[in-house]
Design a protein around this motif. Structure first.
Motif, short mmCIF file in Angstrom:
data_model
loop_
_atom_site.label_atom_id
_atom_site.label_comp_id
_atom_site.label_asym_id
_atom_site.label_seq_id
_atom_site.Cartn_x
_atom_site.Cartn_y
_atom_site.Cartn_z
N TRP A 21 34.53 46.32 43.57
CA TRP A 21 33.24 45.70 43.89
C TRP A 21 33.39 44.28 44.43
CZ3 TRP A 21 34.47 48.34 39.45
CH2 TRP A 21 33.97 49.64 39.40
N GLY A 22 34.63 43.89 44.72
CA GLY A 22 34.87 42.58 45.30
C GLY A 22 34.99 41.44 44.31
N HIS A 23 35.09 41.73 43.03
CA HIS A 23 35.24 40.70 42.00
C HIS A 23 36.71 40.56 41.61
CE1 HIS A 23 31.05 42.17 41.35
NE2 HIS A 23 30.83 40.87 41.40
N GLN A 24 37.05 39.43 41.04
CA GLN A 24 38.37 39.21 40.48
C GLN A 24 38.33 39.50 38.99
OE1 GLN A 24 41.26 38.02 42.05
NE2 GLN A 24 40.18 38.36 43.97
N ALA B 11 41.72 42.42 26.70
CA ALA B 11 40.43 42.00 27.25
C ALA B 11 40.57 41.68 28.73
CB ALA B 11 39.93 40.75 26.51
N GLU B 12 39.48 41.89 29.44
CA GLU B 12 39.42 41.45 30.83
C GLU B 12 38.09 40.78 31.07
OE1 GLU B 12 38.06 45.13 33.61
OE2 GLU B 12 40.16 45.09 33.04
N PHE B 13 38.15 39.82 31.95
CA PHE B 13 36.98 39.03 32.30
C PHE B 13 36.76 39.15 33.80
CE2 PHE B 13 39.09 37.18 28.67
CZ PHE B 13 38.06 37.03 27.77
N VAL B 14 35.51 39.09 34.23
CA VAL B 14 35.18 39.13 35.64
C VAL B 14 34.85 37.71 36.08
CG1 VAL B 14 33.63 40.05 37.40
CG2 VAL B 14 34.30 41.47 35.45
N ARG B 15 35.63 37.23 37.05
CA ARG B 15 35.39 35.88 37.56
C ARG B 15 34.07 35.87 38.34
NH1 ARG B 15 40.28 33.43 40.56
NH2 ARG B 15 40.92 32.98 38.45
N GLN B 16 33.21 34.93 38.00
CA GLN B 16 31.90 34.81 38.66
C GLN B 16 31.97 33.80 39.78
OE1 GLN B 16 29.15 36.76 37.75
NE2 GLN B 16 30.69 37.80 36.53
#
Length: 128
Positions: free
Chosen positions: A80-83, A123-128
């Protein structure tokens, strides 16, 4: 700072009877305490991809300091184009410190459940 809330009512160990017991007042008492939280107080880089995360873990309204040994697993793009940023962390706690004291004596004289619990977190985080 890092803050994580876990819905303990969603425990799934693959054994329905064990899950029901873990949800009961003998353990997590999810009716009174549906979540547990971890709030970091400091994050210290140890070099490379290693970090020391100090913070407070709250289980059943009992808060104790817990240190996590964390590893940065990298950054990858998602469809979806997120990191997405990945981390893994471990710690060991004494369950008695959090009021999780239920146990049962075995015929051999030992106890059914040990006091030490190893926490393993992915855990994983989505960079905003």
């Amino acid at each position: 700072a890092l803050e994580v809330t876990v819905n303990v009512a969603g425990i799934d160990t693959g054994d329905e009877g064990r899950d029901t017991h873990l949800s009961s007042p003998d353990f997590f008492d999810v009716e009174k305490y549906p979540t547990m939280t971890y709030r970091s107080t400091s994050i210290t880089p140890l070099g490379g991809d290693k970090f020391r995360v100090e913070g407070d873990l709250t289980v059943r309204d009992i808060t104790r300091p817990v240190v996590l040994d964390a590893t940065f697993d990298g950054v990858v793009p998602d469809p979806w184009g997120h990191q997405r940023i990945g981390f893994a962390a471990t710690a060991e706690i004494d369950r008695d410190d959090f009021g999780l004291t239920w146990n049962q004596t075995m015929e051999t004289g030992g106890v059914l459940i040990g006091k030490q619990v190893k926490l393993e977190i992915e855990a994983e985080f989505v960079r905003q």
